[in-house]
Design an enzyme around this catalytic site. Structure first.
Site, PDB file in Angstrom:
ATOM      1  N   ASP A 265       0.855  -1.177   0.000  1.00 54.39           N
ATOM      2  CA  ASP A 265       0.000   0.000   0.000  1.00 54.39           C
ATOM      3  C   ASP A 265       0.900   1.240   0.000  1.00 54.39           C
ATOM      4  OD1 ASP A 265      -2.400   1.635   0.556  1.00 54.39           O
ATOM      5  OD2 ASP A 265      -1.542   1.808   2.565  1.00 54.39           O
TER       6      ASP A 265
ATOM      7  N   ASP B 148      -2.034  -0.730   5.966  1.00 54.14           N
ATOM      8  CA  ASP B 148      -2.320  -0.066   7.240  1.00 54.14           C
ATOM      9  C   ASP B 148      -3.796   0.174   7.501  1.00 54.14           C
ATOM     10  OD1 ASP B 148      -2.450   2.085   5.227  1.00 54.14           O
ATOM     11  OD2 ASP B 148      -2.633   3.403   6.971  1.00 54.14           O
TER      12      ASP B 148
ATOM     13  N   ASP C   4      -0.464   4.958   0.714  1.00 55.34           N
ATOM     14  CA  ASP C   4      -0.843   5.991   1.677  1.00 55.34           C
ATOM     15  C   ASP C   4      -0.877   5.478   3.111  1.00 55.34           C
ATOM     16  OD1 ASP C   4      -1.494   8.593   0.337  1.00 55.34           O
ATOM     17  OD2 ASP C   4      -2.693   7.255  -0.913  1.00 55.34           O
TER      18      ASP C   4
END
Length: 268
Positions: free
Chosen positions: A23, A194, A25
């Protein structure tokens, strides 16, 4: 009239023992750019967090929740009917305010040295990712990015162009993992994430690294605990690299599996 960017098919890496999918961001970057834009120019922090919690708990889906966030940014920027929070405005704001994990570049070099492809798998929009990448990690401009795109309109408004609009995830990240899991022999897939945009990938990775956030926004961690999905917390790519080394340099497959079992225990 709208302008849409093409969504290219991802490159698949064959014949590799290991693959890293990450990922962008809040994982590679120290702050989620989409959260920053929504909190600063859109519906605000509390409403955004409430939407993310609904997605985490299965009461809403990411595709629709994220579109609501983007629409709030566009609507909040209207002055006398004119859009001021244009896509270019938001892209510039992100590039000027979002930073990257300062250990990621060395992590990428480590992977490159050991023939491990690194692919960014993001539910954000590629032009925004590229803007931050070009400012902070220009040497990595060749990295593959699998993400969504953007639609812009003549009046200055804009919207997200989802990679998988038929999916409640908008971009179903499990589809980026699937080709590797279906290979024979299958490589070990390290996935880094996250938040709520990573829920679709949580079950697919061989080794799931979950970024721990001191600010308390740990949706992926909370989801993994609730659903008893094996995961390992990390706070920097330097830390994760140390764990990966144990697996990559293990002398036998049995030793690799023993390390994975130890470092990714059952969630009870």
């Amino acid at each position: 009239m709208s302008q849409e960017s093409p969504l290219s098919e991802p490159v698949i890496y064959y014949g590799k023992k290991f693959i890293v999918l990450s990922d962008w961001d809040g994982t590679i970057t120290t702050q989620d750019s989409n959260d920053f834009v929504t909190d600063t120019f859109g519906m605000g922090h509390s409403d955004r967090v409430a939407l993310n919690e609904r997605v985490r708990d299965g009461e809403d889906n990411f595709r629709d929740a994220f579109r609501k966030m983007i629409q709030s940014v566009v609507e909040n920027g209207k002055q006398e009917g004119k859009v001021t929070h244009t896509f270019e405005f938001c892209k510039t704001a992100v590039a000027n305010n979002i930073k990257v994990d300062d250990t990621f570049k060395r992590f990428h070099e480590f992977c490159e040295t050991n023939d491990i492809p690194v692919v960014v798998v993001s539910s954000g929009m590629e032009p925004i990712i590229r803007a931050v990448l070009n400012k902070h990690l220009a040497s990595l401009d060749g990295i593959q990015i699998i993400s969504n795109e953007v639609k812009t309109y003549d009046d200055g408004s804009w919207d997200i162009q989802y990679r998988h609009p038929e999916s409640g995830f908008g971009h179903d990240k499990s589809k980026a993992i699937a080709p590797y899991r279906n290979m024979v022999p299958a490589p070990i897939v390290f996935f880094f994430g996250d938040g709520v945009s990573d829920l679709s990938a949580a079950r697919g990775a061989t080794c799931l690294f979950v970024k721990y956030k001191p600010n308390g926004e740990n949706a992926l961690m909370e989801y993994c605990i609730m659903n008893k999905i094996k995961h390992r917390l990390f706070q920097s790519f330097e830390e994760a690299q140390g764990v990966m080394k144990l697996i990559i340099f293990a002398e036998t497959e049995e030793e690799q599996q023993n390390i994975i079992a130890r470092e990714w225990p059952e969630v009870v």
